[in-house]
Design a protein around this motif. Structure first.
Motif, PDB file in Angstrom:
ATOM      1  N   TRP A 103      38.534 -43.253 -66.297  1.00 22.76           N
ATOM      2  CA  TRP A 103      37.807 -43.488 -67.556  1.00 22.76           C
ATOM      3  C   TRP A 103      36.541 -44.294 -67.308  1.00 22.76           C
ATOM      4  O   TRP A 103      35.479 -43.980 -67.855  1.00 22.76           O
ATOM      5  N   LEU A 141      38.596 -37.069 -74.880  1.00 25.60           N
ATOM      6  CA  LEU A 141      39.094 -38.197 -75.677  1.00 25.60           C
ATOM      7  C   LEU A 141      40.327 -37.762 -76.474  1.00 25.60           C
ATOM      8  O   LEU A 141      41.346 -38.451 -76.506  1.00 25.60           O
ATOM      9  N   LEU A 151      43.520 -45.046 -74.893  1.00 27.23           N
ATOM     10  CA  LEU A 151      43.223 -44.019 -73.876  1.00 27.23           C
ATOM     11  C   LEU A 151      44.303 -43.946 -72.805  1.00 27.23           C
ATOM     12  O   LEU A 151      44.571 -42.877 -72.254  1.00 27.23           O
TER      13      LEU A 151
END
Ligand SMILES: N[C@@H](CCC(=O)N[C@@H](CS)C(=O)NCC(=O)O)C(=O)O
Length: 208
Positions: A103, A141, A151
């Protein structure tokens, strides 16, 4: 020991969010600088040591010199590794660590360029072939948020702070997707975000 070069209400505010979340505010000196804003206001600050006049920039006095870190993802990685007990990042040797690193790097390499070019109304086949576009960003996402409120799933992390940050400033960039909108609302509701907003407003008022 640690110094953050910061401009209020800018990309470095997300480092302050992280510092607040980690509870290490007393360990970090903040050097306030001015920056040139994307709307043309402001100016490069000669007191800003960043080679491009940007923020954030972090300095850490270590046993063998001064570590200098630029790029928000790198600053987040550095701080969360320096304070591993803060709970804002999964540690090396865990499965979630891979997702976390992905990420942070995906944000800088894909998400931010894609959203910046979309805001500028620029589309180019090189861009979509090499980096991708808004639909792919939204799909990444959404796929993560289908599995959990954050996340990484159940655990909130620095990755949420970094990846939600563009929507803090550019609400128009938010896709019409309840899963993503609710995640952004959850991030915005973090007390750290409100505290940093107040800190930033106080810095602006002092500088005026
Ligand atoms: N990729 C960098 C971007 C840093 C950046 O562009 N910061 C903006 C603040 S919003 C800045 O300092 N702009 C001043 C300028 O471009 O002169 C990061 O994620 O840290």
């Amino acid at each position: 020991m640690l110094k953050l070069v910061h401009a209020p209400m800018s990309r470095s505010s997300r480092i302050l969010w992280l510092i607040e979340e980690m509870g290490i505010g007393d360990r970090v000196e903040v050097q306030q600088v001015g920056i040139r804003r994307f709307d043309g206001s402001g100016a490069r600050d000669p007191a800003n040591p960043h080679p491009e006049g940007k923020v954030p920039m972090l300095f850490h006095e270590t046993g063998d010199g001064v570590a200098t870190i630029m790029e928000s993802g790198a600053v987040m990685l550095y701080l969360t590794a320096l304070f591993p007990d803060s709970g804002l990042a999964p540690m090396p040797g865990t499965a979630k660590r891979g997702e976390f690193l992905t990420w942070l790097f995906w944000y800088g390499s894909v998400m931010e360029p894609v959203l910046t070019l979309a805001a500028a109304g620029i589309e180019h086949p090189y861009m979509t072939a090499g980096i991708r576009g808004v639909p792919e960003v939204n799909a990444r996402l959404r796929a993560a948020l289908e599995r959990g409120p954050w996340l990484l799933g159940e655990e909130f992390s620095a990755a949420d702070l970094l990846c939600f940050s563009p929507y803090n400033w550019f609400r128009d960039a938010l896709p019409d997707d309840p899963l993503i909108r609710d995640w952004v609302a959850r991030c915005l509701a973090r007390p750290s975000v409100a505290r940093v907003r107040a800190m930033d407003q106080a810095m602006v008022a002092r500088a005026a």
